[in-house]
Design a protein around this motif. Structure first.
Motif, PDB file in Angstrom:
ATOM      1  N   ARG A 107    -105.385 -40.794 -99.836  1.00 36.93           N
ATOM      2  CA  ARG A 107    -104.163 -40.214 -99.253  1.00 36.93           C
ATOM      3  C   ARG A 107    -103.761 -39.057 -99.866  1.00 36.93           C
ATOM      4  O   ARG A 107    -103.970 -38.871-101.164  1.00 36.93           O
ATOM      5  N   ASP A 108    -102.788 -38.112 -99.036  1.00 33.29           N
ATOM      6  CA  ASP A 108    -102.308 -36.929 -99.675  1.00 33.29           C
ATOM      7  C   ASP A 108    -100.959 -37.279 -99.998  1.00 33.29           C
ATOM      8  O   ASP A 108    -100.390 -38.374 -99.577  1.00 33.29           O
ATOM      9  N   GLY A 109    -100.394 -36.630-100.967  1.00 38.00           N
ATOM     10  CA  GLY A 109     -99.079 -36.962-101.449  1.00 38.00           C
ATOM     11  C   GLY A 109     -98.454 -36.299-102.588  1.00 38.00           C
ATOM     12  O   GLY A 109     -98.891 -35.249-102.789  1.00 38.00           O
ATOM     13  N   LEU A 110     -97.788 -36.774-103.325  1.00 40.05           N
ATOM     14  CA  LEU A 110     -97.062 -36.281-104.616  1.00 40.05           C
ATOM     15  C   LEU A 110     -97.048 -37.308-105.560  1.00 40.05           C
ATOM     16  O   LEU A 110     -96.892 -38.476-105.436  1.00 40.05           O
ATOM     17  N   LEU A 111     -97.386 -36.935-106.782  1.00 34.15           N
ATOM     18  CA  LEU A 111     -97.551 -37.551-108.072  1.00 34.15           C
ATOM     19  C   LEU A 111     -96.106 -37.069-109.041  1.00 34.15           C
ATOM     20  O   LEU A 111     -96.137 -35.731-109.052  1.00 34.15           O
ATOM     21  N   ASN A 112     -95.261 -37.949-109.297  1.00 33.22           N
ATOM     22  CA  ASN A 112     -94.216 -37.636-109.939  1.00 33.22           C
ATOM     23  C   ASN A 112     -94.390 -37.964-111.427  1.00 33.22           C
ATOM     24  O   ASN A 112     -94.505 -39.558-111.368  1.00 33.22           O
ATOM     25  N   ILE A 113     -94.301 -37.396-112.251  1.00 33.17           N
ATOM     26  CA  ILE A 113     -94.083 -38.013-114.055  1.00 33.17           C
ATOM     27  C   ILE A 113     -92.872 -37.636-114.405  1.00 33.17           C
ATOM     28  O   ILE A 113     -92.004 -36.398-114.501  1.00 33.17           O
ATOM     29  N   PHE A 114     -92.114 -38.783-114.913  1.00 30.55           N
ATOM     30  CA  PHE A 114     -90.894 -38.802-115.352  1.00 30.55           C
ATOM     31  C   PHE A 114     -90.792 -39.539-116.761  1.00 30.55           C
ATOM     32  O   PHE A 114     -91.359 -40.512-116.875  1.00 30.55           O
ATOM     33  N   VAL A 115     -90.223 -38.721-117.593  1.00 31.48           N
ATOM     34  CA  VAL A 115     -90.114 -39.421-118.996  1.00 31.48           C
ATOM     35  C   VAL A 115     -88.485 -39.696-119.228  1.00 31.48           C
ATOM     36  O   VAL A 115     -87.706 -38.864-119.417  1.00 31.48           O
ATOM     37  N   PRO A 116     -88.019 -41.032-119.141  1.00 34.73           N
ATOM     38  CA  PRO A 116     -86.634 -41.366-119.405  1.00 34.73           C
ATOM     39  C   PRO A 116     -86.153 -41.230-120.667  1.00 34.73           C
ATOM     40  O   PRO A 116     -85.629 -42.472-121.181  1.00 34.73           O
ATOM     41  N   HIS A 117     -86.280 -40.210-121.281  1.00 35.59           N
ATOM     42  CA  HIS A 117     -85.726 -39.971-122.705  1.00 35.59           C
ATOM     43  C   HIS A 117     -85.072 -38.782-122.981  1.00 35.59           C
ATOM     44  O   HIS A 117     -85.653 -37.820-122.217  1.00 35.59           O
ATOM     45  N   ALA A 118     -84.142 -38.552-123.775  1.00 40.87           N
ATOM     46  CA  ALA A 118     -83.107 -37.455-123.985  1.00 40.87           C
ATOM     47  C   ALA A 118     -84.077 -36.471-124.754  1.00 40.87           C
ATOM     48  O   ALA A 118     -83.558 -35.313-125.157  1.00 40.87           O
ATOM     49  N   THR A 119     -85.149 -36.965-125.466  1.00 40.46           N
ATOM     50  CA  THR A 119     -85.948 -35.909-126.333  1.00 40.46           C
ATOM     51  C   THR A 119     -87.168 -35.925-126.211  1.00 40.46           C
ATOM     52  O   THR A 119     -88.031 -35.588-127.249  1.00 40.46           O
ATOM     53  N   ALA A 120     -87.627 -35.845-125.150  1.00 44.62           N
ATOM     54  CA  ALA A 120     -89.022 -35.421-124.671  1.00 44.62           C
ATOM     55  C   ALA A 120     -89.089 -34.843-123.347  1.00 44.62           C
ATOM     56  O   ALA A 120     -88.452 -35.003-122.524  1.00 44.62           O
ATOM     57  N   GLY A 121     -90.208 -34.444-123.171  1.00 46.45           N
ATOM     58  CA  GLY A 121     -90.734 -33.656-121.894  1.00 46.45           C
ATOM     59  C   GLY A 121     -92.023 -33.747-121.464  1.00 46.45           C
ATOM     60  O   GLY A 121     -93.002 -34.409-122.019  1.00 46.45           O
ATOM     61  N   VAL A 122     -92.490 -33.265-120.056  1.00 47.39           N
ATOM     62  CA  VAL A 122     -93.510 -33.172-119.598  1.00 47.39           C
ATOM     63  C   VAL A 122     -94.145 -31.879-119.328  1.00 47.39           C
ATOM     64  O   VAL A 122     -93.179 -30.854-118.790  1.00 47.39           O
ATOM     65  N   ALA A 123     -95.347 -31.199-119.859  1.00 44.03           N
ATOM     66  CA  ALA A 123     -95.858 -30.051-119.701  1.00 44.03           C
ATOM     67  C   ALA A 123     -97.223 -30.054-119.215  1.00 44.03           C
ATOM     68  O   ALA A 123     -97.879 -31.102-119.336  1.00 44.03           O
ATOM     69  N   ILE A 124     -97.556 -29.135-118.210  1.00 41.93           N
ATOM     70  CA  ILE A 124     -98.746 -28.892-117.687  1.00 41.93           C
ATOM     71  C   ILE A 124     -99.505 -27.649-118.288  1.00 41.93           C
ATOM     72  O   ILE A 124     -99.058 -26.590-118.381  1.00 41.93           O
ATOM     73  N   ILE A 125    -100.291 -28.057-119.227  1.00 36.55           N
ATOM     74  CA  ILE A 125    -101.019 -27.199-120.244  1.00 36.55           C
ATOM     75  C   ILE A 125    -102.403 -27.453-120.627  1.00 36.55           C
ATOM     76  O   ILE A 125    -102.999 -28.425-120.204  1.00 36.55           O
ATOM     77  N   GLU A 126    -103.252 -26.481-120.811  1.00 38.34           N
ATOM     78  CA  GLU A 126    -104.456 -26.398-121.480  1.00 38.34           C
ATOM     79  C   GLU A 126    -104.269 -27.334-122.732  1.00 38.34           C
ATOM     80  O   GLU A 126    -103.518 -27.153-123.560  1.00 38.34           O
ATOM     81  N   THR A 127    -105.268 -28.191-122.983  1.00 41.34           N
ATOM     82  CA  THR A 127    -105.249 -28.928-124.205  1.00 41.34           C
ATOM     83  C   THR A 127    -106.644 -29.034-124.711  1.00 41.34           C
ATOM     84  O   THR A 127    -107.519 -28.379-124.109  1.00 41.34           O
TER      85      THR A 127
END
Length: 140
Positions: A38-58
């Motif tokens: 199926r088509d849709g959306l993926l949500n990524i969530f970090v429930p922390h006050a000191t971390a984040g999510v980045a879309i980058i090259e690794t």
């Protein structure tokens, strides 16, 4: 819960040093179960006050470059008013303003639509918290 919305929590060991953890494989594995074709959306969530999510090259140095840039923008020194934890920990609480704790990405035919060199990454500069949770949610 209907199959239109599915969620899973990942437990990620980040250790006691600043790190960037590539979650792309875990996101793809989740989608292979949750999305089908199926088509849709993926949500990524970090429930922390000191971390984040980045879309980058690794793997080509960009992850280390991001940590170096964060050191320049958010030095781990005593300038921060938020002072509990290790020295400079207050800057970890500013991180989510620059690297947000969420991302929403398109899913087409059950596959995550990333660019050729893009990866989904957890960014964690907080040395005081060696374990993180990441919530993956698929909305079809």
């Amino acid at each position: 819960m209907s199959d239109a919305f599915t969620t899973r929590v990942l437990n990620v060991a980040t250790g006691s040093s600043e790190t960037i953890v590539d979650l792309t494989h875990e996101c793809e594995a989740f989608l292979s179960e949750a999305a089908g074709d199926r088509d849709g959306l993926l949500n990524i969530f970090v429930p922390h006050a000191t971390a984040g999510v980045a879309i980058i090259e690794t793997g080509a140095g960009s992850d280390d470059d991001l940590l170096a840039a964060l050191h320049t923008l958010l030095p781990a020194d005593d300038r921060w008013q938020h002072r509990h934890g290790s020295p400079g920990h207050g800057r970890d609480h500013v991180l989510p303003a620059l690297v947000p704790p969420h991302a929403t990405l398109p899913v087409l035919g059950g596959r995550l639509e990333l660019g050729t060199w893009q990866s989904v990454c957890l960014v964690d500069t907080n040395r005081d918290n060696p374990s993180r949770q990441v919530r993956l949610s698929f909305l079809g």
